[in-house]
Design a protein around this motif. Structure first.
Motif, mmCIF file in Angstrom:
data_model
loop_
_atom_site.group_PDB
_atom_site.id
_atom_site.type_symbol
_atom_site.label_atom_id
_atom_site.label_comp_id
_atom_site.label_asym_id
_atom_site.label_seq_id
_atom_site.Cartn_x
_atom_site.Cartn_y
_atom_site.Cartn_z
ATOM 1 N N GLU A 115 0.835 -1.205 0.000
ATOM 2 C CA GLU A 115 0.000 0.000 0.000
ATOM 3 C C GLU A 115 0.871 1.256 0.000
ATOM 4 O OE1 GLU A 115 -4.392 -1.043 1.612
ATOM 5 O OE2 GLU A 115 -3.122 0.198 2.873
ATOM 6 N N GLU B 29 -4.703 2.210 -1.236
ATOM 7 C CA GLU B 29 -5.310 0.936 -0.864
ATOM 8 C C GLU B 29 -5.092 -0.114 -1.950
ATOM 9 O OE1 GLU B 29 -9.739 -1.064 -0.070
ATOM 10 O OE2 GLU B 29 -9.555 1.082 -0.543
ATOM 11 N N TYR C 187 -5.705 -4.497 -3.044
ATOM 12 C CA TYR C 187 -6.396 -5.761 -2.783
ATOM 13 C C TYR C 187 -5.635 -6.867 -3.496
ATOM 14 C CZ TYR C 187 -8.402 -5.753 -7.540
ATOM 15 O OH TYR C 187 -8.566 -5.767 -8.902
ATOM 16 N N ARG D 50 -4.027 -1.765 -7.067
ATOM 17 C CA ARG D 50 -4.626 -0.620 -6.389
ATOM 18 C C ARG D 50 -6.139 -0.704 -6.497
ATOM 19 N NH1 ARG D 50 -2.003 4.537 -6.128
ATOM 20 N NH2 ARG D 50 -4.124 5.328 -5.871
ATOM 21 N N ALA D 51 -6.824 -0.358 -5.415
ATOM 22 C CA ALA D 51 -8.286 -0.377 -5.413
ATOM 23 C C ALA D 51 -8.863 0.539 -6.482
ATOM 24 C CB ALA D 51 -8.798 0.025 -4.031
ATOM 25 N N PRO E 211 -12.400 -5.814 -0.974
ATOM 26 C CA PRO E 211 -11.680 -5.289 0.198
ATOM 27 C C PRO E 211 -10.824 -6.352 0.880
ATOM 28 C CG PRO E 211 -13.920 -4.466 0.166
ATOM 29 C CD PRO E 211 -13.834 -5.493 -0.931
#
Length: 289
Positions: A96, A102, A104, A233-234, A249
């Motif tokens: 991260e 964020e 996943y 990356r989200a 998530p």
């Protein structure tokens, strides 16, 4: 140029500005002792325990000489030991910070190169594959955690320092695999350093998805196991559904949860993948390391 190395020490480890600078410049960093002996043993028991563990879901992939690599591939972390490792702050939290937001789990896998017969992989970029999976930006990376000593003799990972700054390179069939354009690779080899990422069991290398990497065949009498977790990356959610994971998530956990985890047999929710079963998905290809 020396390889940028860091050491994980519980209670002291952090992703420093220097580590982020090294990752941005070189496209990779090595973290020693990311997993300790107790965590490694739990990982080994989960992957290949007495009942076959996760390897009951494995398949085999061949290189151009017919040498084999056994691969176990899945989408989501789940709640077993491998999943807790993937969701831990020292692994997911590191990415991260290196990727700037964020993340996943895009997918995870275990690669096994058996003694004398473990296969090789040609130069490639992970984004050389993932670009075609509906991912618009290279906001992605992979961590390779050595489950055994990985060195030149048993086919350790090789990375081309700074090659992520060359951008995405065209990929095509190369020596029976999907690899980066050989002419472009040869030119880059003349100006960039190739680093053999020799790792002790528990060490890890975090690398950007556009870093060129490859590995030789395992011609030693030692096995080479590697646990690899790819993160996205989200904000880079694929624009269409794919056999790898769309944004889900992660639910990050403290590093201490790895040793607390006792689940080594319940793999529900992981969604194991075998390319041979994905006949409805075009262009399914398995990367190697």
């Amino acid at each position: 140029m020396a390889t940028c190395e860091y050491t994980y020490t519980a209670g002291e480890y952090e992703v420093s500005p220097q580590m982020k600078e090294d990752f941005a410049r070189d496209g990779f960093v090595i973290v020693r002792t990311l997993l300790d002996k107790e965590e490694l043993e739990k990982l080994r028991q989960t992957v290949g325990g007495a009942d076959g563990g996760m390897l009951s879901n494995a398949f085999e992939s061949k290189d151009d000489s017919g040498r084999l690599v056994k691969v176990c591939l899945w989408k989501h972390p789940g709640s077993d030991v491998t999943g807790i490792i993937a969701r831990s702050k020292k692994v997911a939290g590191t990415f991260e910070k290196l990727l700037g937001g964020e993340v996943y789990q895009y997918h995870a896998k275990v690669n096994i190169k058996v003694p004398q017969h473990g296969g090789a992989f040609v130069w490639h970029q992970d984004y050389g594959y993932w670009y075609n999976n509906g991912l618009l930006f290279p906001d992605m990376g992979t961590v390779f955690i050595a489950m055994d000593r990985a060195d030149k003799n048993n086919g350790c990972l090789q990375v081309m320092r700074g090659s992520h700054r060359a951008g995405r390179i065209d990929h095509s069939r190369v020596a029976g695999q999907t690899g980066a354009d050989t002419d472009r690779v040869q030119h880059l080899e003349k100006v960039l350093e190739v680093v053999h990422a020799e790792l002790e069991a528990g060490d890890a290398i975090f690398f950007h998805c556009n870093v060129l990497h490859r590995s030789d065949a395992n011609r030693s009498d030692r096995i080479r196991w590697g646990y690899l977790i790819a993160y996205n990356r989200a904000t880079n959610d694929p624009v269409f559904e794919h056999y790898n994971a769309s944004y889900t998530p992660l639910h990050m956990v403290d590093d201490s949860e790895i040793k607390r985890c006792t689940n080594m047999t319940d793999f529900s929710g992981k969604c194991f993948t075998d390319p041979a079963d994905n006949k409805n998905i075009s262009g399914v290809r398995v990367k190697g390391h």
